[in-house]
Each structure stands twice: as C-alpha cells, then as structure tokens.
Scaffold this motif. Structure first.
Motif, PDB file in Angstrom:
ATOM      1  N   ALA A  81       0.863  -1.224  -0.180  1.00  0.00           N
ATOM      2  CA  ALA A  81       0.089  -0.068   0.125  1.00  0.00           C
ATOM      3  C   ALA A  81       0.871   1.376  -0.044  1.00  0.00           C
ATOM      4  N   ASN A  82       2.079   1.007   0.410  1.00  0.00           N
ATOM      5  CA  ASN A  82       3.105   2.082   0.098  1.00  0.00           C
ATOM      6  C   ASN A  82       3.921   2.332  -0.939  1.00  0.00           C
ATOM      7  N   LYS A  83       3.832   1.311  -1.967  1.00  0.00           N
ATOM      8  CA  LYS A  83       4.576   1.529  -3.283  1.00  0.00           C
ATOM      9  C   LYS A  83       3.857   2.663  -4.229  1.00  0.00           C
ATOM     10  N   ASP A  84       5.068   3.113  -4.765  1.00  0.00           N
ATOM     11  CA  ASP A  84       4.493   4.383  -5.618  1.00  0.00           C
ATOM     12  C   ASP A  84       3.513   3.799  -6.744  1.00  0.00           C
ATOM     13  N   GLU A  85       3.876   2.649  -7.251  1.00  0.00           N
ATOM     14  CA  GLU A  85       2.815   2.241  -8.342  1.00  0.00           C
ATOM     15  C   GLU A  85       1.361   1.643  -8.180  1.00  0.00           C
ATOM     16  N   ILE A 124      -2.206   4.771  -0.378  1.00  0.00           N
ATOM     17  CA  ILE A 124      -3.081   4.715  -1.705  1.00  0.00           C
ATOM     18  C   ILE A 124      -4.217   5.708  -1.800  1.00  0.00           C
ATOM     19  N   LYS A 125      -4.771   5.944  -2.795  1.00  0.00           N
ATOM     20  CA  LYS A 125      -5.840   6.917  -3.035  1.00  0.00           C
ATOM     21  C   LYS A 125      -7.202   6.462  -2.982  1.00  0.00           C
ATOM     22  N   ARG A 126      -7.197   5.181  -3.359  1.00  0.00           N
ATOM     23  CA  ARG A 126      -8.695   4.741  -3.582  1.00  0.00           C
ATOM     24  C   ARG A 126      -8.405   3.197  -2.822  1.00  0.00           C
ATOM     25  N   ASP A 147      -4.762  -1.509  -9.022  1.00  0.00           N
ATOM     26  CA  ASP A 147      -3.451  -1.743  -9.054  1.00  0.00           C
ATOM     27  C   ASP A 147      -3.052  -3.255  -8.272  1.00  0.00           C
ATOM     28  N   PHE A 148      -3.669  -3.173  -7.249  1.00  0.00           N
ATOM     29  CA  PHE A 148      -3.533  -4.225  -6.364  1.00  0.00           C
ATOM     30  C   PHE A 148      -4.755  -4.995  -5.895  1.00  0.00           C
ATOM     31  N   LEU A 149      -4.922  -6.250  -6.271  1.00  0.00           N
ATOM     32  CA  LEU A 149      -6.100  -7.061  -5.881  1.00  0.00           C
ATOM     33  C   LEU A 149      -5.842  -7.895  -4.697  1.00  0.00           C
ATOM     34  N   PHE A 150      -6.389  -7.723  -3.553  1.00  0.00           N
ATOM     35  CA  PHE A 150      -6.366  -8.692  -2.419  1.00  0.00           C
ATOM     36  C   PHE A 150      -7.702  -9.559  -2.305  1.00  0.00           C
ATOM     37  N   LEU A 151      -7.409 -10.789  -2.445  1.00  0.00           N
ATOM     38  CA  LEU A 151      -8.386 -11.760  -2.394  1.00  0.00           C
ATOM     39  C   LEU A 151      -8.157 -12.380  -0.995  1.00  0.00           C
ATOM     40  N   ASP A 152      -9.415 -12.602  -0.137  1.00  0.00           N
ATOM     41  CA  ASP A 152      -9.446 -12.975   1.162  1.00  0.00           C
ATOM     42  C   ASP A 152     -11.008 -13.320   1.730  1.00  0.00           C
ATOM     43  N   GLN A 172      -8.689  -7.900 -13.589  1.00  0.00           N
ATOM     44  CA  GLN A 172      -8.812  -6.663 -12.784  1.00  0.00           C
ATOM     45  C   GLN A 172      -7.572  -6.045 -12.506  1.00  0.00           C
ATOM     46  N   ALA A 173      -6.653  -6.766 -12.084  1.00  0.00           N
ATOM     47  CA  ALA A 173      -5.515  -6.273 -11.407  1.00  0.00           C
ATOM     48  C   ALA A 173      -4.369  -5.847 -12.539  1.00  0.00           C
ATOM     49  N   ARG A 174      -3.982  -4.710 -12.500  1.00  0.00           N
ATOM     50  CA  ARG A 174      -2.809  -4.226 -13.077  1.00  0.00           C
ATOM     51  C   ARG A 174      -1.752  -4.541 -12.890  1.00  0.00           C
TER      52      ARG A 174
END
Length: 154
Positions: free
Chosen positions: A8-12, A35-37, A78-83, A101-103
């Motif tokens: 969540a702190n990565k620039d991308e 993150i922004k969203r 950018d980041f998809l988290f499945l749990d 959906q994950a870039r």
C-alpha cells in the motif's frame, strides 16, 4: 498486515480492491498506506464498524459494498487482495474472474487452507499456483508461515 502495508506504500499502487473484509484488519493496513482509493467487498458487512474506518484516513476514497466476488466483477485496480472463502474451489473461480482486473499485483491470503484435518484435495495455494502458471505470471511472495499469503506480479 506488514506485507499489505508495504504494498500500500508502493509508488505504483494507488488503487486497491479488497475482496473479503471480515472485521477490517486488512482494510486498516491498506488505509495506513499511501493509496488514493480502496474498494472493499464482502457478502457480510455486519462486523465492519464503518465510522472507525471513515476516521482512519480521510484522504482515501473508500467504498464498502456487498458483492459476490465469484459472480460480480470488481473494478480495475493496481493491487487486488483476495481473502474470502478459504477453499481451492472458491479461490480458483474468484482469481480467474477477478485476476484480469489487477494491473500490477494479486495477493491471496490464507493460502495454507483448508487445514489438514479437513483432508483437502487441494489448498488455496494450489489455486494461486495454477492461475500463475495458466497466465505466465510470477509468484513474488510466498509466505508459508501461519495462514500463508502469496503475491503474484503481473
């Protein structure tokens, strides 16, 4: 949660989609990052205390919705988290639907499930490995301690 905060702190990584909220431990980790969203989805939202999360990080655009993530597509991120459900059968359906959906990254939690006493034929980690192989993707994180977490890079 440390690995989630790291990503969540990565620039991308500006937009995270989280499938499976439960009480919001992962939600808190993502909101503590840059993150922004954040879009959070679960079938049962009864354990999420929304006012607390609204105060954690006011500059994040956050949605919390009921959604069946093996049937309904989530937004591109950018980041998809499945749990969500911790079975091979559920995760293979979910990652095949949502993975596109994950870039940049796909993370799957509880990859050491189901527990051995349930005599599973396949673990959640098998679903992640199969998806990565099918799509020629690289598994960049594979923590096998405790419940396990894996991250795939696109």
């Amino acid at each position: 949660t440390d690995i989630l905060l790291e990503y969540a702190n990565k620039d991308e990584v500006n937009h995270v989609v989280e499938c499976g909220v439960f009480q919001g431990c992962s939600t808190s980790a993502f909101m503590s990052g840059r993150i922004k969203r954040l879009d959070s989805y679960d079938l049962d939202l009864s354990l999420v205390y929304r006012p607390l999360f609204n105060r954690i990080k006011e500059d994040i655009e956050w949605t919390l919705e009921r959604k069946n993530t093996i049937q309904d597509l989530v937004p591109e991120c950018d980041f998809l988290f499945l749990d969500t459900m911790h079975t091979y059968e559920h995760v293979i359906q979910e990652i095949r639907l949502q993975g596109k959906q994950a870039r940049k990254y796909i993370a799957v939690h509880d990859t050491n499930y189901p527990p051995p006493h349930k005599n599973p034929k396949k673990l959640v980690r098998d679903a992640v490995e199969e998806y990565a192989t099918e799509n020629n993707l690289k598994i960049i994180v594979d923590f096998r301690d405790h419940t396990g977490i894996m991250i795939v890079e696109k």
